[in-house]
Write a protein that holds these residues in place. Structure first.
Motif, PDB file in Angstrom:
ATOM      1  N   LEU A 111     -18.488   8.912  -2.713  1.00 51.25           N
ATOM      2  CA  LEU A 111     -19.357   8.562  -1.595  1.00 51.25           C
ATOM      3  C   LEU A 111     -19.969   7.206  -1.904  1.00 51.25           C
ATOM      4  O   LEU A 111     -20.610   7.022  -2.947  1.00 51.25           O
ATOM      5  CB  LEU A 111     -20.451   9.622  -1.429  1.00 51.25           C
ATOM      6  CG  LEU A 111     -21.352   9.501  -0.196  1.00 51.25           C
ATOM      7  CD1 LEU A 111     -20.548   9.677   1.096  1.00 51.25           C
ATOM      8  CD2 LEU A 111     -22.484  10.528  -0.269  1.00 51.25           C
ATOM      9  N   LEU A 112     -19.764   6.250  -1.023  1.00 53.52           N
ATOM     10  CA  LEU A 112     -20.246   4.899  -1.246  1.00 53.52           C
ATOM     11  C   LEU A 112     -20.717   4.286   0.061  1.00 53.52           C
ATOM     12  O   LEU A 112     -20.491   4.839   1.144  1.00 53.52           O
ATOM     13  CB  LEU A 112     -19.153   4.031  -1.863  1.00 53.52           C
ATOM     14  CG  LEU A 112     -17.904   3.732  -1.024  1.00 53.52           C
ATOM     15  CD1 LEU A 112     -17.260   2.445  -1.495  1.00 53.52           C
ATOM     16  CD2 LEU A 112     -16.881   4.868  -1.127  1.00 53.52           C
ATOM     17  N   ARG A 113     -21.353   3.149  -0.053  1.00 60.81           N
ATOM     18  CA  ARG A 113     -21.764   2.434   1.155  1.00 60.81           C
ATOM     19  C   ARG A 113     -20.518   1.849   1.832  1.00 60.81           C
ATOM     20  O   ARG A 113     -19.626   1.345   1.159  1.00 60.81           O
ATOM     21  CB  ARG A 113     -22.735   1.315   0.814  1.00 60.81           C
ATOM     22  CG  ARG A 113     -24.070   1.768   0.232  1.00 60.81           C
ATOM     23  CD  ARG A 113     -25.041   0.613   0.173  1.00 60.81           C
ATOM     24  NE  ARG A 113     -24.459  -0.542  -0.499  1.00 60.81           N
ATOM     25  CZ  ARG A 113     -24.933  -1.791  -0.400  1.00 60.81           C
ATOM     26  NH1 ARG A 113     -25.972  -2.042   0.361  1.00 60.81           N
ATOM     27  NH2 ARG A 113     -24.355  -2.784  -1.048  1.00 60.81           N
ATOM     28  N   THR A 114     -20.508   1.922   3.141  1.00 62.58           N
ATOM     29  CA  THR A 114     -19.372   1.363   3.881  1.00 62.58           C
ATOM     30  C   THR A 114     -19.206  -0.118   3.557  1.00 62.58           C
ATOM     31  O   THR A 114     -18.077  -0.625   3.476  1.00 62.58           O
ATOM     32  CB  THR A 114     -19.572   1.568   5.390  1.00 62.58           C
ATOM     33  OG1 THR A 114     -19.688   2.977   5.658  1.00 62.58           O
ATOM     34  CG2 THR A 114     -18.409   1.008   6.188  1.00 62.58           C
ATOM     35  N   ALA A 115     -20.312  -0.801   3.337  1.00 60.88           N
ATOM     36  CA  ALA A 115     -20.255  -2.226   3.007  1.00 60.88           C
ATOM     37  C   ALA A 115     -19.561  -2.478   1.668  1.00 60.88           C
ATOM     38  O   ALA A 115     -19.137  -3.608   1.392  1.00 60.88           O
ATOM     39  CB  ALA A 115     -21.663  -2.802   2.979  1.00 60.88           C
ATOM     40  N   ASP A 116     -19.410  -1.414   0.850  1.00 60.95           N
ATOM     41  CA  ASP A 116     -18.798  -1.566  -0.469  1.00 60.95           C
ATOM     42  C   ASP A 116     -17.370  -1.027  -0.532  1.00 60.95           C
ATOM     43  O   ASP A 116     -16.834  -0.818  -1.626  1.00 60.95           O
ATOM     44  CB  ASP A 116     -19.643  -0.834  -1.519  1.00 60.95           C
ATOM     45  CG  ASP A 116     -21.017  -1.464  -1.697  1.00 60.95           C
ATOM     46  OD1 ASP A 116     -21.146  -2.669  -1.429  1.00 60.95           O
ATOM     47  OD2 ASP A 116     -21.953  -0.732  -2.086  1.00 60.95           O
ATOM     48  N   GLU A 117     -16.743  -0.777   0.612  1.00 62.59           N
ATOM     49  CA  GLU A 117     -15.388  -0.208   0.611  1.00 62.59           C
ATOM     50  C   GLU A 117     -14.390  -1.050  -0.173  1.00 62.59           C
ATOM     51  O   GLU A 117     -13.453  -0.514  -0.773  1.00 62.59           O
ATOM     52  CB  GLU A 117     -14.886  -0.039   2.042  1.00 62.59           C
ATOM     53  CG  GLU A 117     -15.500   1.122   2.781  1.00 62.59           C
ATOM     54  CD  GLU A 117     -14.971   1.263   4.196  1.00 62.59           C
ATOM     55  OE1 GLU A 117     -15.380   2.217   4.872  1.00 62.59           O
ATOM     56  OE2 GLU A 117     -14.143   0.413   4.630  1.00 62.59           O
ATOM     57  N   GLN A 118     -14.589  -2.356  -0.161  1.00 57.62           N
ATOM     58  CA  GLN A 118     -13.653  -3.216  -0.880  1.00 57.62           C
ATOM     59  C   GLN A 118     -13.606  -2.889  -2.362  1.00 57.62           C
ATOM     60  O   GLN A 118     -12.618  -3.189  -3.035  1.00 57.62           O
ATOM     61  CB  GLN A 118     -14.023  -4.689  -0.676  1.00 57.62           C
ATOM     62  CG  GLN A 118     -13.676  -5.211   0.722  1.00 57.62           C
ATOM     63  CD  GLN A 118     -12.189  -5.164   0.999  1.00 57.62           C
ATOM     64  OE1 GLN A 118     -11.687  -4.235   1.633  1.00 57.62           O
ATOM     65  NE2 GLN A 118     -11.463  -6.157   0.512  1.00 57.62           N
ATOM     66  N   ARG A 119     -14.641  -2.248  -2.842  1.00 53.05           N
ATOM     67  CA  ARG A 119     -14.667  -1.882  -4.256  1.00 53.05           C
ATOM     68  C   ARG A 119     -13.578  -0.878  -4.599  1.00 53.05           C
ATOM     69  O   ARG A 119     -13.100  -0.838  -5.734  1.00 53.05           O
ATOM     70  CB  ARG A 119     -16.052  -1.316  -4.594  1.00 53.05           C
ATOM     71  CG  ARG A 119     -16.241  -0.932  -6.042  1.00 53.05           C
ATOM     72  CD  ARG A 119     -17.723  -0.806  -6.383  1.00 53.05           C
ATOM     73  NE  ARG A 119     -18.403   0.148  -5.516  1.00 53.05           N
ATOM     74  CZ  ARG A 119     -18.421   1.466  -5.724  1.00 53.05           C
ATOM     75  NH1 ARG A 119     -17.751   1.980  -6.733  1.00 53.05           N
ATOM     76  NH2 ARG A 119     -19.097   2.262  -4.919  1.00 53.05           N
ATOM     77  N   VAL A 120     -13.169  -0.066  -3.605  1.00 53.97           N
ATOM     78  CA  VAL A 120     -12.153   0.961  -3.880  1.00 53.97           C
ATOM     79  C   VAL A 120     -10.793   0.649  -3.248  1.00 53.97           C
ATOM     80  O   VAL A 120      -9.782   1.227  -3.662  1.00 53.97           O
ATOM     81  CB  VAL A 120     -12.638   2.351  -3.415  1.00 53.97           C
ATOM     82  CG1 VAL A 120     -13.803   2.814  -4.276  1.00 53.97           C
ATOM     83  CG2 VAL A 120     -13.016   2.359  -1.945  1.00 53.97           C
ATOM     84  N   VAL A 121     -10.763  -0.248  -2.259  1.00 56.07           N
ATOM     85  CA  VAL A 121      -9.475  -0.575  -1.629  1.00 56.07           C
ATOM     86  C   VAL A 121      -9.188  -2.074  -1.589  1.00 56.07           C
ATOM     87  O   VAL A 121      -8.137  -2.493  -1.101  1.00 56.07           O
ATOM     88  CB  VAL A 121      -9.389   0.004  -0.191  1.00 56.07           C
ATOM     89  CG1 VAL A 121      -9.432   1.518  -0.219  1.00 56.07           C
ATOM     90  CG2 VAL A 121     -10.485  -0.569   0.706  1.00 56.07           C
ATOM     91  N   GLY A 122     -10.088  -2.857  -2.125  1.00 57.78           N
ATOM     92  CA  GLY A 122      -9.912  -4.309  -2.059  1.00 57.78           C
ATOM     93  C   GLY A 122      -8.742  -4.828  -2.871  1.00 57.78           C
ATOM     94  O   GLY A 122      -8.266  -5.950  -2.639  1.00 57.78           O
ATOM     95  N   HIS A 123      -8.265  -4.031  -3.807  1.00 57.74           N
ATOM     96  CA  HIS A 123      -7.142  -4.461  -4.648  1.00 57.74           C
ATOM     97  C   HIS A 123      -5.794  -4.281  -3.962  1.00 57.74           C
ATOM     98  O   HIS A 123      -4.778  -4.782  -4.451  1.00 57.74           O
ATOM     99  CB  HIS A 123      -7.135  -3.656  -5.949  1.00 57.74           C
ATOM    100  CG  HIS A 123      -6.871  -2.195  -5.737  1.00 57.74           C
ATOM    101  ND1 HIS A 123      -7.799  -1.350  -5.174  1.00 57.74           N
ATOM    102  CD2 HIS A 123      -5.780  -1.427  -6.001  1.00 57.74           C
ATOM    103  CE1 HIS A 123      -7.302  -0.126  -5.104  1.00 57.74           C
ATOM    104  NE2 HIS A 123      -6.072  -0.140  -5.596  1.00 57.74           N
ATOM    105  N   LEU A 124      -5.775  -3.574  -2.841  1.00 56.88           N
ATOM    106  CA  LEU A 124      -4.508  -3.230  -2.204  1.00 56.88           C
ATOM    107  C   LEU A 124      -3.871  -4.432  -1.518  1.00 56.88           C
ATOM    108  O   LEU A 124      -4.550  -5.290  -0.959  1.00 56.88           O
ATOM    109  CB  LEU A 124      -4.721  -2.115  -1.174  1.00 56.88           C
ATOM    110  CG  LEU A 124      -5.247  -0.790  -1.714  1.00 56.88           C
ATOM    111  CD1 LEU A 124      -5.522   0.169  -0.559  1.00 56.88           C
ATOM    112  CD2 LEU A 124      -4.264  -0.180  -2.703  1.00 56.88           C
ATOM    113  N   GLY A 125      -2.545  -4.448  -1.525  1.00 55.02           N
ATOM    114  CA  GLY A 125      -1.814  -5.462  -0.785  1.00 55.02           C
ATOM    115  C   GLY A 125      -1.750  -5.112   0.686  1.00 55.02           C
ATOM    116  O   GLY A 125      -2.369  -4.131   1.133  1.00 55.02           O
ATOM    117  N   PRO A 126      -1.013  -5.865   1.481  1.00 55.25           N
ATOM    118  CA  PRO A 126      -0.892  -5.576   2.912  1.00 55.25           C
ATOM    119  C   PRO A 126      -0.442  -4.146   3.162  1.00 55.25           C
ATOM    120  O   PRO A 126       0.473  -3.645   2.503  1.00 55.25           O
ATOM    121  CB  PRO A 126       0.163  -6.586   3.382  1.00 55.25           C
ATOM    122  CG  PRO A 126       0.076  -7.712   2.397  1.00 55.25           C
ATOM    123  CD  PRO A 126      -0.242  -7.060   1.086  1.00 55.25           C
TER     124      PRO A 126
END
Length: 278
Positions: A111-126
């Motif tokens: 459970l995280l802040r929506t503003a921090d989603e990149q922390r869990v999916v930001g590494h993904l490619g297209p």
């Protein structure tokens, strides 16, 4: 086996059951979030990102989950008996007045802040099934390490998101090369069509209950899970061997007759498919 198409279907099912409705039940059975209470909040949407699921909730919160190999989300109507597994395998329950979504065996739940989603999916490619799909970038990512075996590069979600072990094997068959061929050795014309072919396969299957890459009835897959049966094209026995560094079991299937390139010299023409983790 959960891959990009399976996760897309799961997100659509969860979105239909939860989005726009107020949660009347919330139970996160993970020690770190055991005291979190989401009741009274409205679920805004459920979005897939590669193999990740993002359930966005009123108040700027996101419930992040990943199915990996064994995880699943089940949706039940009010009063319907739950049937996703024993109760000790339940990791999360989200319910409203009409439906209850139950997450079983989820190896990743946060459970995280929506503003921090990149922390869990930001590494993904297209994402092959997402609005950010960028075939040129996906190909550039794959070719960034030309010595890497094609099968390993396809599974690396940093290159492009959504491909798992099944699509890896099927894509390599359709391209006519083994999964052990270095990416840089892939003929240019085949490399150029790889992103479009991958997207075509996942898009064709995101609405199907049973995955099919052949377009035929009675034979859903070309090579995956089919050793030692004959190749549907050349009748050579399909082979299977593990690929990778050994940290995960990755049974990889190929046809020695149709696919050019290096392969394990002792790759068996028979064997029971092993479980994989994607």
């Amino acid at each position: 086996m959960p891959e990009g198409d399976t996760v897309w279907q799961t997100a659509r099912r969860l979105h239909g059951a939860l989005a726009g409705k107020v949660l009347t039940r919330s139970d996160l059975r993970v020690p770190q979030y055991a005291t979190a209470d989401l009741t009274g909040r409205t679920v805004l949407d459920v979005t897939p990102r590669g193999k990740h699921l993002l359930t966005r909730i009123e108040g700027g919160l996101t419930l992040h989950s990943h199915l990996r190999m064994d995880g699943s989300w089940k949706v039940f109507a009010h009063g319907q008996r739950w049937s996703g597994g024993p109760s000790h395998q339940i990791r999360v329950i989200l319910g409203n007045a009409d439906r209850t979504a139950v997450g079983y065996r989820l190896p990743v739940l946060g459970l995280l802040r929506t503003a921090d989603e990149q922390r869990v999916v930001g590494h993904l490619g297209p994402d092959l099934l997402g609005p950010d799909w960028h075939p040129e970038q996906a190909l550039a990512n794959l070719l960034g390490d030309p010595a890497r075996p094609l099968g390993e590069a396809l599974l690396d979600q940093r290159n492009l998101a959504g491909i798992g072990n099944v699509y890896k094997s099927e894509l390599c068959f359709l391209l006519g090369v083994t999964p052990w061929l270095p990416v840089g050795a892939l003929p240019a014309e085949r490399a150029e069509k790889l992103p479009a072919l991958a997207k075509k396969l996942l898009e064709a299957n995101r609405d199907r209950p049973v995955r099919n890459t052949t377009g035929r009835r009675g034979q859903d897959l070309f090579v995956y899970g089919r050793a030692p049966r004959p190749c549907p094209r050349c009748r050579t026995s399909i082979r299977v061997a593990d690929q990778g560094d050994g940290s995960r079991e990755r049974p990889t299937y190929w046809c020695p007759g149709c696919q050019a390139g290096p392969a394990p010299s002792a790759g068996p023409a028979h064997g029971t498919p092993r479980r994989t983790t994607n």
